[in-house]
Design a protein around this motif. Structure first.
Motif, mmCIF file in Angstrom:
data_model
loop_
_atom_site.group_PDB
_atom_site.id
_atom_site.type_symbol
_atom_site.label_atom_id
_atom_site.label_comp_id
_atom_site.label_asym_id
_atom_site.label_seq_id
_atom_site.Cartn_x
_atom_site.Cartn_y
_atom_site.Cartn_z
ATOM 1 N N LEU A 3 3.592 -25.841 -43.341
ATOM 2 C CA LEU A 3 2.165 -25.691 -43.048
ATOM 3 C C LEU A 3 1.359 -25.917 -44.320
ATOM 4 C CD1 LEU A 3 2.222 -22.445 -40.844
ATOM 5 C CD2 LEU A 3 1.948 -24.796 -40.047
ATOM 6 N N THR A 4 0.184 -26.520 -44.129
ATOM 7 C CA THR A 4 -0.686 -26.733 -45.295
ATOM 8 C C THR A 4 -1.914 -25.823 -45.191
ATOM 9 O OG1 THR A 4 -1.765 -28.527 -44.113
ATOM 10 C CG2 THR A 4 0.009 -29.140 -45.625
ATOM 11 N N GLU A 5 -2.530 -25.597 -46.323
ATOM 12 C CA GLU A 5 -3.748 -24.762 -46.415
ATOM 13 C C GLU A 5 -3.529 -23.378 -45.799
ATOM 14 O OE1 GLU A 5 -7.515 -26.737 -45.522
ATOM 15 O OE2 GLU A 5 -6.407 -28.632 -45.540
ATOM 16 N N VAL A 6 -2.454 -22.774 -46.218
ATOM 17 C CA VAL A 6 -2.112 -21.437 -45.696
ATOM 18 C C VAL A 6 -2.612 -20.367 -46.670
ATOM 19 C CG1 VAL A 6 -0.221 -19.883 -45.065
ATOM 20 C CG2 VAL A 6 -0.058 -22.320 -44.534
ATOM 21 N N SER A 7 -3.245 -19.352 -46.100
ATOM 22 C CA SER A 7 -3.622 -18.164 -46.890
ATOM 23 C C SER A 7 -3.089 -16.932 -46.183
ATOM 24 C CB SER A 7 -5.143 -18.060 -47.015
ATOM 25 O OG SER A 7 -5.636 -19.154 -47.759
ATOM 26 N N VAL A 8 -2.582 -15.981 -46.962
ATOM 27 C CA VAL A 8 -2.073 -14.726 -46.387
ATOM 28 C C VAL A 8 -2.669 -13.562 -47.182
ATOM 29 C CG1 VAL A 8 -0.029 -13.342 -45.855
ATOM 30 C CG2 VAL A 8 0.109 -15.839 -45.744
ATOM 31 N N THR A 9 -3.212 -12.605 -46.435
ATOM 32 C CA THR A 9 -3.813 -11.418 -47.062
ATOM 33 C C THR A 9 -3.373 -10.187 -46.277
ATOM 34 O OG1 THR A 9 -5.748 -12.775 -47.569
ATOM 35 C CG2 THR A 9 -6.000 -10.400 -47.835
ATOM 36 N N GLY A 10 -3.080 -9.107 -46.981
ATOM 37 C CA GLY A 10 -2.785 -7.848 -46.308
ATOM 38 C C GLY A 10 -4.031 -7.356 -45.597
ATOM 39 N N LYS A 49 -5.778 -23.366 -42.166
ATOM 40 C CA LYS A 49 -7.034 -24.091 -42.025
ATOM 41 C C LYS A 49 -8.081 -23.176 -41.356
ATOM 42 C CE LYS A 49 -4.607 -28.443 -42.088
ATOM 43 N NZ LYS A 49 -3.969 -29.474 -41.293
ATOM 44 N N THR A 50 -8.465 -23.461 -40.116
ATOM 45 C CA THR A 50 -9.500 -22.629 -39.473
ATOM 46 C C THR A 50 -8.916 -21.588 -38.519
ATOM 47 O OG1 THR A 50 -9.721 -24.301 -37.762
ATOM 48 C CG2 THR A 50 -11.262 -24.437 -39.628
ATOM 49 N N LEU A 51 -7.581 -21.648 -38.296
ATOM 50 C CA LEU A 51 -6.954 -20.709 -37.349
ATOM 51 C C LEU A 51 -6.483 -19.450 -38.071
ATOM 52 C CD1 LEU A 51 -4.768 -23.287 -35.364
ATOM 53 C CD2 LEU A 51 -6.900 -22.220 -34.591
ATOM 54 N N LYS A 52 -6.559 -18.308 -37.373
ATOM 55 C CA LYS A 52 -6.149 -17.039 -37.978
ATOM 56 C C LYS A 52 -5.278 -16.259 -37.017
ATOM 57 C CE LYS A 52 -9.627 -15.751 -41.374
ATOM 58 N NZ LYS A 52 -10.683 -14.829 -41.733
ATOM 59 N N ILE A 86 0.769 -18.844 -33.994
ATOM 60 C CA ILE A 86 2.152 -18.326 -33.934
ATOM 61 C C ILE A 86 2.555 -18.224 -32.465
ATOM 62 C CG2 ILE A 86 3.704 -16.383 -34.477
ATOM 63 C CD1 ILE A 86 1.843 -15.667 -36.790
ATOM 64 N N ASP A 87 3.592 -18.951 -32.103
ATOM 65 C CA ASP A 87 4.061 -18.930 -30.709
ATOM 66 C C ASP A 87 4.883 -17.670 -30.448
ATOM 67 O OD1 ASP A 87 4.811 -20.091 -28.089
ATOM 68 O OD2 ASP A 87 6.807 -20.172 -29.007
ATOM 69 N N SER A 88 5.864 -17.408 -31.333
ATOM 70 C CA SER A 88 6.729 -16.234 -31.147
ATOM 71 C C SER A 88 7.390 -15.889 -32.489
ATOM 72 C CB SER A 88 7.804 -16.517 -30.097
ATOM 73 O OG SER A 88 8.606 -17.602 -30.525
ATOM 74 N N VAL A 89 7.985 -14.692 -32.499
ATOM 75 C CA VAL A 89 8.691 -14.234 -33.710
ATOM 76 C C VAL A 89 10.069 -13.749 -33.297
ATOM 77 C CG1 VAL A 89 8.730 -12.537 -35.588
ATOM 78 C CG2 VAL A 89 6.563 -13.552 -34.876
#
Lengths: 236, 154
Positions: B50-57, B91-94, B130-133
């Motif tokens: 994936l590109t342009e990924v950001s992760v924050t708690g 990108k624009t999805l969260k 995210i489809d599934s985990v």
């Protein structure tokens, strides 16, 4: 740096033993002592392992008394009792992220065989091999500890003092020489194998009195003893 | 006697050097869930990037990842709670993902001190991308570098 200090100190101690060994041998030959190797009696003395160890690890203070009880032929009963107190210095506490304190005592009891067989009059030197059973009882705890987290908040906790005990077997071998009349100095190389540890909580002992590093199931150690022989009865 | 003593002294000296213990290296950041990214469009597992990924708690200002290209994630768990949540944006999805777990205080060694070990119980997530985990190894503990979950991405 610490490792170099250790090596230098072992060289120093061993040279010290060699020099005494040589001088005491000459003294024995010249005075022609008449004591026989079969003189019954026992020794009382100190094990210098703890005080010497303090130079390498100033957090730890240990001391023990040692005794050899002579049995008929070449057998000896060996007994040792002592204590060990350990408190992390601020520097070590910071490095390991926890405070640690332990107070404990230990007891060792075993049997030795002297396989040094000599007919020279007055020569009471020994070369021992033997086995000890060891038991240590100690109270230890952490007044504070930190578990670091690089993203969320660190965890700060404490663990109050509680009592644990350990049992081990110790295989030992080494020489002992009579420096002056009835005064002996010797060392043994000790291989210690932990049998059981009764510990009801999460904290493992940093050091087990009389055994060494608590993390290890096998430890290698030294005993340097200085003893006085108390004879009794008549020589058979 | 002298010869034997000298031999024994030499042997002890060699053994004493051999017995010197090396300092133990302690590992850090041993509290993260390790996730791989897989495409949900295939029946078999296929890695994806994936590109342009950001992760924050959740409720945190600092980011763990910021506009990065990634094919896997390391998500550190919180010691003070039994649930840790993250907002993952592409990108624009969260999406928000919640890890529910049990934690246990553990002791590594005299040199390295205390740590927490975790046992993942449930993973809950929203479904923007995210489809599934799939939880494949629920344990997060010191010294292990095993993959814990698979994130299937639309």
């Amino acid at each position: 740096m610490v490792k170099h200090l250790k090596i230098l100190s072992f060289i120093f101690i061993n040279l010290f033993l060699i020099s005494y060994q040589t001088s005491s041998g000459q003294q024995r030959e010249s005075t022609k002592l008449k004591e026989h190797r079969e003189q019954p009696g026992m020794t009382l003395g100190v094990n210098l392992e703890g005080p010497i160890g303090h130079f390498f690890d100033t957090d730890k203070s240990a001391f023990s008394v040692i005794s050899h009880f002579k049995l008929p032929s070449n057998w000896f009963i060996r007994a040792e009792a002592g204590f060990e107190n350990l408190t992390f210095s601020e520097e070590n506490q910071e490095e390991r992220n926890y405070h640690y304190q332990s107070n404990g005592s230990f007891l060792k009891l075993g049997i030795l065989y002297d396989f040094f067989d000599v007919d020279e009059p007055g020569n009471n030197d020994n070369i021992f091999v033997g086995i000890n059973y060891g038991f240590a009882l100690q109270e230890h705890g952490s007044k504070s500890f930190i578990i670091e987290n690089n993203y969320w908040d660190d965890y700060h906790g404490s663990l109050s003092k509680y009592v644990i005990n350990n049992h081990w077997i110790e295989f030992l071998a080494g020489p002992r020489t009579e420096l002056l009349k009835n005064l002996y100095m010797g060392w043994t190389l000790n291989l210690r194998v932990k049998i059981t540890e009764n510990n009801s909580r999460v904290l493992k002992p940093f050091s087990i009195p009389g055994y060494g590093k608590g993390d290890n199931n096998i430890t290698l150690g030294f005993s340097y003893s200085l003893e006085y022989f108390i004879p009794w009865g008549k020589t058979p | 006697m002298k010869l034997i003593t000298y031999l024994l002294i030499t042997a002890s000296f060699i053994l004493s050097i051999a017995g010197c213990e090396n300092d133990e290296a302690c590992l850090s950041n041993q509290n993260a869930v390790q996730a791989s990214l897989l495409s949900a469009w295939w029946e078999e597992d296929n890695d994806t990037t994936l590109t342009e990924v950001s992760v924050t708690g959740l409720n945190m200002e600092d980011s763990i990842y910021r506009n990065q290209t990634i094919s896997g994630l390391f998500l550190p768990l919180n010691y003070h709670t039994d649930t840790t949540s993250f907002v993952i944006s592409v990108k624009t999805l969260k999406d928000t993902i919640h890890f529910i777990y049990e934690k246990e205080l553990d002791f590594i060694s005299g040199e390295c001190g205390y740590i927490f070990s975790f046992d993942l119980d449930t993973v809950i997530h929203s479904k923007a991308f995210i489809d599934s985990v799939s939880v494949i190894y629920p344990t997060v503990q010191y010294g292990e570098t095993l993959e814990n979950i698979k994130l299937y991405i639309y």
